[in-house]
Enzyme design. Structure first.
Site, mmCIF file in Angstrom:
data_model
loop_
_atom_site.group_PDB
_atom_site.id
_atom_site.type_symbol
_atom_site.label_atom_id
_atom_site.label_comp_id
_atom_site.label_asym_id
_atom_site.label_seq_id
_atom_site.Cartn_x
_atom_site.Cartn_y
_atom_site.Cartn_z
ATOM 1 N N LYS A 113 15.528 -8.756 5.844
ATOM 2 C CA LYS A 113 15.807 -7.414 6.376
ATOM 3 C C LYS A 113 16.572 -7.506 7.696
ATOM 4 O O LYS A 113 17.417 -6.661 7.991
ATOM 5 C CB LYS A 113 14.504 -6.639 6.585
ATOM 6 C CG LYS A 113 13.856 -6.200 5.283
ATOM 7 C CD LYS A 113 12.697 -5.255 5.564
ATOM 8 C CE LYS A 113 11.908 -4.937 4.312
ATOM 9 N NZ LYS A 113 10.700 -4.161 4.586
ATOM 10 N N LYS A 205 15.771 -8.539 -6.806
ATOM 11 C CA LYS A 205 14.585 -7.692 -6.990
ATOM 12 C C LYS A 205 14.968 -6.209 -7.042
ATOM 13 O O LYS A 205 15.847 -5.789 -6.287
ATOM 14 C CB LYS A 205 13.680 -7.953 -5.781
ATOM 15 C CG LYS A 205 12.284 -7.455 -5.889
ATOM 16 C CD LYS A 205 11.533 -7.732 -4.603
ATOM 17 C CE LYS A 205 12.012 -6.872 -3.456
ATOM 18 N NZ LYS A 205 11.139 -6.847 -2.280
ATOM 19 N N LYS A 208 13.939 -0.379 -3.181
ATOM 20 C CA LYS A 208 14.264 0.979 -2.701
ATOM 21 C C LYS A 208 15.478 0.943 -1.794
ATOM 22 O O LYS A 208 16.163 1.945 -1.620
ATOM 23 C CB LYS A 208 13.093 1.538 -1.895
ATOM 24 C CG LYS A 208 11.922 1.987 -2.716
ATOM 25 C CD LYS A 208 10.819 2.508 -1.789
ATOM 26 C CE LYS A 208 9.469 2.013 -2.228
ATOM 27 N NZ LYS A 208 8.480 1.891 -1.165
HETATM 28 P P1 TYM Z 1 6.554 -1.652 -0.585
HETATM 29 O O1 TYM Z 1 6.541 -0.190 -0.449
HETATM 30 O O2 TYM Z 1 7.802 -2.387 -0.290
HETATM 31 O O3 TYM Z 1 6.094 -2.089 -2.042
HETATM 32 C C1 TYM Z 1 4.933 -1.542 -2.602
HETATM 33 C C2 TYM Z 1 4.379 -2.423 -3.711
HETATM 34 O O4 TYM Z 1 5.336 -2.574 -4.761
HETATM 35 C C3 TYM Z 1 5.548 -3.953 -5.030
HETATM 36 N N1 TYM Z 1 6.950 -4.134 -5.419
HETATM 37 C C4 TYM Z 1 7.334 -4.733 -6.558
HETATM 38 N N2 TYM Z 1 6.640 -5.300 -7.559
HETATM 39 C C5 TYM Z 1 7.348 -5.815 -8.589
HETATM 40 N N3 TYM Z 1 8.710 -5.800 -8.650
HETATM 41 C C6 TYM Z 1 9.449 -5.256 -7.666
HETATM 42 N N4 TYM Z 1 10.772 -5.228 -7.759
HETATM 43 C C7 TYM Z 1 8.757 -4.686 -6.553
HETATM 44 N N5 TYM Z 1 9.170 -4.051 -5.424
HETATM 45 C C8 TYM Z 1 8.052 -3.727 -4.741
HETATM 46 C C9 TYM Z 1 5.233 -4.659 -3.707
HETATM 47 O O5 TYM Z 1 4.906 -6.013 -3.924
HETATM 48 C C10 TYM Z 1 4.061 -3.849 -3.210
HETATM 49 O O6 TYM Z 1 2.857 -4.287 -3.824
HETATM 50 N N6 TYM Z 1 4.224 -4.463 2.605
HETATM 51 C C11 TYM Z 1 3.817 -3.665 1.461
HETATM 52 C C12 TYM Z 1 3.106 -2.415 1.883
HETATM 53 C C13 TYM Z 1 1.799 -2.644 2.564
HETATM 54 C C14 TYM Z 1 0.628 -3.173 1.962
HETATM 55 C C15 TYM Z 1 -0.365 -3.160 2.993
HETATM 56 C C16 TYM Z 1 0.348 -3.670 0.709
HETATM 57 C C17 TYM Z 1 1.494 -2.328 3.849
HETATM 58 N N7 TYM Z 1 0.202 -2.625 4.103
HETATM 59 C C18 TYM Z 1 -1.644 -3.643 2.757
HETATM 60 C C19 TYM Z 1 -0.957 -4.149 0.479
HETATM 61 C C20 TYM Z 1 -1.915 -4.135 1.484
HETATM 62 C C21 TYM Z 1 5.038 -3.374 0.602
HETATM 63 O O7 TYM Z 1 5.642 -4.253 0.123
HETATM 64 O O8 TYM Z 1 5.381 -2.132 0.394
#
Ligand code: TYM
Length: 342
Positions: A113, A205, A208
């Site tokens: 990022k 991947k 968003k």
């Molecule tokens: P975020 O919003 O980026 O992603 C949310 C969840 O979606 C999963 N994910 C995917 N899984 C499979 N294929 C993909 N292409 C893909 N893109 C996203 C992510 O692995 C995630 O599970 N940092 C976290 C948010 C967070 C969080 C936490 C998670 C903040 N605090 C505490 C667990 C526990 C995240 O990636 O958000």
């Protein structure tokens, strides 16, 4: 015996996509019966990159409504907004002060990022995984269901709990045994769906932040748009769909999506599509995606029609979450030697 705890969250940065659903939220739904589940909308994480203040509140409500639409049941799970429970920010600060800077500088997501943002990188972006560790550790979570991309952040949360808090600050009982301050969580990363790839590049991947909307299917895309995006998805010149051919990442990804969305085993999907050309396969995949998302979209509309309903779920969730989080925070404050609050 209390049920094991689960905590997870998604950032409210625009509409959630198939990766978020198949990699994370779908697995949360299955855990609600057997576990004590906490699901938060991580709005504080959403501002670690430049954000639009006019959209944040609305995106937070949309994300919460999508949790509910995907099958999170507020009778069984605690659904809340991260910033509504102040303990998240406070524990993040305490953990900041014991986390080595070089642990954060090695984080792959930070490096990726940061490259995109040049000299605009905020301290918050570097600190993102510490806040995530606070989210998890506050709830004494046993399991954290996430996609593959979060594995490194989970390892960091474990290291902070184990090496930087428990090993240094755990109090001792009468027999001299140390009493852990924080629970060390385990990641739950299911093999299938853990890494959904972009529709326009089978080696990247689904994300968003990809500027090309055609690279992802949003959970709220109407059927025509889903069909159009799949029609335009990248293919290769080979006949027949298959898994595991390193020369054919798009075939692997789209066949995997088909299996998950059509509710088939990977073997079954591979068998069914082994002799299909792309022209025959794509409409099948589009139909599976539209049908899988139809009930989610219908339930989403129902939740959004009643404007106060989602807010009410979040209010109740906040109270339940804060009670648990404040207790853990107090435990950490005590272990670190702070003067107790009156
Ligand atoms: P975020 O919003 O980026 O992603 C949310 C969840 O979606 C999963 N994910 C995917 N899984 C499979 N294929 C993909 N292409 C893909 N893109 C996203 C992510 O692995 C995630 O599970 N940092 C976290 C948010 C967070 C969080 C936490 C998670 C903040 N605090 C505490 C667990 C526990 C995240 O990636 O958000």
């Amino acid at each position: 015996m209390p049920r094991p705890r689960v905590l997870s969250g998604v950032q409210p940065t625009g509409a959630l996509h198939l990766g978020n659903w198949l990699g994370a939220i779908r697995n949360w739904v299955d855990l609600q019966d057997s576990h004590d589940t906490y699901f938060c909308v991580v709005d504080l994480h959403a501002i670690t990159v430049p954000h639009d203040p006019a959209r944040l509140a609305e995106d937070t409500l949309t994300t919460a409504a999508l949790y509910l639409a995907c099958g999170i049941d507020p009778q069984r799970a605690t659904v809340f907004v991260q910033s509504h429970v102040a303990a998240h920010s406070e524990l993040a600060w305490l953990l900041n002060c014991v986390t080595p800077l070089n642990w954060l500088e090695r984080m792959i997501q930070f490096k990726e990022k940061a490259i995109k943002q040049g000299d605009q990188v905020s301290v918050g972006l570097l600190d993102y995984p510490v806040l995530m560790a606070a989210d998890i550790l506050l709830y004494d979570a046993d399991l954290v269901p996430v996609g593959e991309d979060q594995k490194q952040h989970l390892e960091l949360a474990r290291d902070i709990a184990q090496q930087r808090i428990n090993a240094r600050f755990a109090p001792r009982d009468a027999a001299g045994e140390s009493i852990p301050v924080l629970k060390v969580p385990e990641p739950l990363i299911l093999k299938e769906g853990a890494r959904v790839m972009s529709l326009t590049d089978g080696t990247a991947k689904m994300s968003k932040s990809d500027p090309n909307e055609g690279s992802r299917i949003s959970l709220l895309d109407p059927p025509e748009l889903i069909t159009k995006k799949i029609k335009r998805a990248k293919t290769d010149p080979t006949m027949g769909l298959e898994f595991g051919n390193p020369e054919r990442p798009e075939a692997d990804n789209l066949l995997g999506l088909y299996a998950l969305l059509a509710g088939k085993t990977r073997d079954q999907a591979a068998q069914d599509c082994a002799a299909m050309g792309w022209g025959q396969f794509k409409p099948l995949l589009a139909e599976a995606a539209v049908e899988a998302l139809r009930p989610v979209q219908q339930r989403y509309e129902q939740w959004r029609q009643d404007s106060g309903a989602v807010a009410a779920v979040l209010r109740e969730g906040e109270a339940k979450a804060a009670a648990v989080a404040n207790e853990t925070l107090e435990r950490v404050r005590q272990a670190l030697g702070f003067l107790p609050r009156s």
